[in-house]
Motif scaffolding. Structure first.
Motif, mmCIF file in Angstrom:
data_model
loop_
_atom_site.group_PDB
_atom_site.id
_atom_site.type_symbol
_atom_site.label_atom_id
_atom_site.label_comp_id
_atom_site.label_asym_id
_atom_site.label_seq_id
_atom_site.Cartn_x
_atom_site.Cartn_y
_atom_site.Cartn_z
ATOM 1 N N LYS A 42 0.822 -1.218 0.000
ATOM 2 C CA LYS A 42 0.000 0.000 0.000
ATOM 3 C C LYS A 42 0.852 1.262 0.000
ATOM 4 C CE LYS A 42 -3.932 -2.209 2.272
ATOM 5 N NZ LYS A 42 -4.892 -2.175 3.392
ATOM 6 N N ARG A 156 -9.546 2.086 -4.493
ATOM 7 C CA ARG A 156 -8.254 1.776 -3.849
ATOM 8 C C ARG A 156 -7.330 2.967 -4.048
ATOM 9 N NH1 ARG A 156 -7.162 -4.194 -3.736
ATOM 10 N NH2 ARG A 156 -4.949 -3.708 -3.998
ATOM 11 N N THR A 158 -4.168 3.013 -4.005
ATOM 12 C CA THR A 158 -3.007 2.698 -4.825
ATOM 13 C C THR A 158 -3.315 2.801 -6.318
ATOM 14 O OG1 THR A 158 -3.619 0.374 -4.513
ATOM 15 C CG2 THR A 158 -1.844 1.244 -3.136
#
Length: 490
Positions: A42, A156, A158
Motif C-alpha cells: 500500500k 483503492r 493505490t
C-alpha cells in the motif's frame, strides 16, 4: 606454446563481453513487479515511480511488446485480455516469433497470473499510450472510455496515481476527435466520485479537465462557478497545480481582474517544468497581454527566452506598438497577426488594448509638451473618427479624471496644459514597489516550505544503507523524469 598463447589471446575478448541490455518487455515486467510490491505494501510512491518509468519507455512501445506483456500479466482468454488485445494491431508472424524467443530467453513467464486491479488498469494505460502515439484516436477514445467505466467500481488509493493519468488521456483523446463536450457530464460524475472517496489527486486532475472543457467552449461563467464551489485542498501534483493557475489566470483575465490574473499566470509559468515549452509559451502570451492591459510594459528578456523567440514575436511587435503609443501601428500589427491571435484565444483581449495604446500615446504627449492644442493631440494619436477634436477632448478629460496624466483642459482655447512633473521619490510609489517585491519573495519562501516532503517516521527510525540507496535511486529517477518530462502532459 605459441599456439596456447594465441588461444588465450583469442579467448580473452569473450570474457569481457558486456551484459545484454534489457529489452522493453523486460523493463515492463520489472515495472509490473514494482506495482505489485506497491499494491501489497500500500505504498503509493511505488505506483508513482512505476508511472514515471513507463513514461520513459513510451517511445519504445510496440504492439508485439504490449501483446507479450498482456500475456504475462493477464490470463489469456480472459475478458480483460480479450478486450485489450482487440485494440492492438496484428503484427506479422516473424516479428512475433522473434519477440517471443527473446522474451523466453530473458525472463520465463510464470504460471501464476497477477489479478491485481493496479496491474489491470496499468495495462489499460499502456494500450492507451500506444494508441495515442500511433494516432489511432478513435480506438484510443474507446479504450479510455472502457477504462474509465471500469475505474468507477474500484476504490483503492493505490490506483489513484494511474487513474489520474487515465482521466487525462480520456479527455485528451476526446479532444483530439472533437468530442470534448460529450464527456462533460461524465467528468462531473467522476469528480463527484473522487470527492466522496477522498481521492485528492483525482479531484485535482478532474477539476482541471473540467475547467479546460468549459474554457474550450468559452464558458467562463460556468468554469468560475465550478472553481469557486469545488473543495479546496493542498496541491499534490506540480503539473496539475500549474494547469490550475493557468486556467484561473484566463478566467480572471476575462473577468477584468487583471492583477490577480497576472499573479496566477506568472506563477504558472515559473512553476512549469523547463521541458513543458508549449505550456510556458501559452502562459507567457497571456501574461504579456494582461501586463499590457494593466499599463505595464514587459521587459525585453521575456520575449528572448530560449526556444520562445519565434512564438512570442507577434506579441513583441504588439508590445512595441503599445509602448510607443502609435494607434496606426497597433492596428496594422493586429491585422497582420489576426490569425495567430485568434488561434491563441487572445484576439478579444487585444481589442481591449486600443484604449491603452491611446492612453500611452497621450501620456507621452503630456510629458513632451507643456501646452498643446487638442487638434494636434488628435493628429498625433491618429484618431480616425469623423470629429477627432471632440474625441480627443473626451479622451483627455477621461485620462485626467482617471489620474493617467497630470494636466488640465482649457476648453475656451482648446488646449491641454500639462503640469510640471515632480520628484517621484517624494511620493509613495517607490515604497509600494518595494513592498510588492518583499511580498513576492515572502510568498515564494512560504510556498517552498509548504512543498517540502519528508518520509513518515524519519525522526523515529534510522535509515539503513539499503533503504538509503533505494531512496537515492528514486530521487535520481524523479529528477531525471522532471528534466525530460514530455510536453504532452501540458
Amino acid at each position: 606454446m605459441t599456439q596456447d598463447l594465441e588461444m588465450k589471446d583469442r579467448s580473452t575478448p569473450s570474457n569481457s563481453v558486456s551484459p545484454p541490455v534489457p529489452s522493453t518487455l523486460q523493463h515492463l515486467k520489472e515495472i509490473a513487479s514494482v506495482i505489485e510490491t506497491g499494491s501489497y505494501s500500500k505504498e503509493v510512491r511505488r505506483i508513482a515511480r512505476a508511472v514515471r518509468l513507463t513514461i520513459a519507455l513510451r517511445k519504445k512501445l510496440t504492439a508485439s511488446v504490449i501483446s507479450s506483456f498482456l500475456d504475462h500479466v493477464l490470463t489469456p482468454g480472459s475478458e480483460p485480455h480479450a478486450k485489450l488485445s482487440a485494440y492492438l494491431p496484428k503484427e506479422d508472424d516473424h516479428e512475433m516469433e522473434v519477440d517471443a524467443a527473446t522474451s523466453a530467453i530473458q525472463t520465463p513467464i510464470p504460471t501464476a497470473k497477477h489479478l491485481l486491479p493496479e496491474l489491470e488498469i496499468y495495462c489499460y494505460l499502456l494500450v492507451l499510450l500506444f494508441l495515442i502515439d500511433q494516432k489511432k484516436y478513435n480506438e484510443a477514445k474507446a479504450c479510455s472510455s472502457a477504462s474509465v467505466a471500469w475505474l468507477k467500481n474500484v476504490n483503492r488509493r493505490t490506483v489513484d496515481v494511474i487513474a489520474s493519468r487515465l482521466f487525462f488521456y480520456y479527455s485528451y483523446s476526446h479532444e483530439l476527435t472533437g468530442d470534448l463536450a460529450e464527456i462533460r457530464g461524465n467528468l462531473l460524475a467522476l469528480h463527484r466520485i473522487a470527492t466522496l472517496r477522498h481521492d485528492e489527486l483525482g479531484q485535482e486532475t478532474l477539476l482541471n479537465l473540467l475547467l479546460r472543457n468549459y474554457l474550450h467552449y468559452n464558458l467562463y461563467d460556468q468554469a468560475e462557478k465550478l472553481r469557486s464551489k469545488a473543495p479546496r485542498f493542498e496541491a499534490h501534483s506540480n503539473q496539475q497545480f500549474c494547469r490550475y493557475l493557468f486556467y484561473l489566470g484566463k478566467i480572471r483575465t476575462i473577468q477584468l481582474e487583471y492583477t490577480d490574473a497576472k499573479e496566477s499566470l506568472l506563477q504558472a509559468a515559473r512553476k512549469a517544468p523547463v521541458a513543458a515549452r508549449g505550456f510556458r509559451i501559452q502562459c507567457n502570451k497571456w501574461a504579456i497581454i494582461v501586463r499590457l492591459l494593466l499599463g505595464e510594459i514587459p521587459e525585453r528578456t521575456v520575449f528572448m527566452q530560449k526556444g520562445m523567440e519565434k512564438a512570442l514575436r507577434p506579441y513583441f511587435e504588439l508590445t512595441n506598438a503599445v509602448r510607443i503609443g502609435d494607434l496606426e501601428l497597433f492596428r496594422n500589427i493586429a491585422d497582420k497577426f489576426a490569425t495567430t491571435f485568434s488561434a491563441d484565444g487572445t484576439h478579444n483581449l487585444i481589442v481591449r488594448l486600443r484604449h491603452n495604446v491611446i492612453r500611452t500615446g497621450l501620456r507621452n504627449i503630456s510629458i513632451s509638451y507643456s501646452r498643446i492644442s487638442l487638434a494636434d493631440v488628435a493628429k498625433k494619436l491618429r484618431l480616425d473618427s469623423p470629429n477627432p477634436v471632440a474625441d480627443a477632448e473626451s479622451i483627455v478629460s477621461k485620462a485626467i479624471r482617471d489620474g493617467a496624466i497630470d494636466a488640465t483642459l482649457d476648453h475656451a482655447n482648446g488646449w491641454m496644459v500639462s503640469k510640471e512633473t515632480g520628484d517621484i521619490y517624494s511620493t509613495n510609489e517607490p515604497q509600494l514597489a518595494f513592498n510588492s517585491r518583499i511580498a513576492f519573495c515572502l510568498n515564494m519562501h512560504n510556498e517552498a516550505v509548504r512543498a517540502l516532503r519528508f518520509p513518515p517516521n524519519t525522526h523515529k527510525e534510522k535509515e539503513s544503507a539499503e533503504k538509503r540507496r533505494e531512496r537515492q535511486q528514486q530521487e535520481q529517477e524523479l529528477a531525471k523524469h522532471i528534466a525530460e518530462e514530455d510536453d504532452d502532459d501540458f
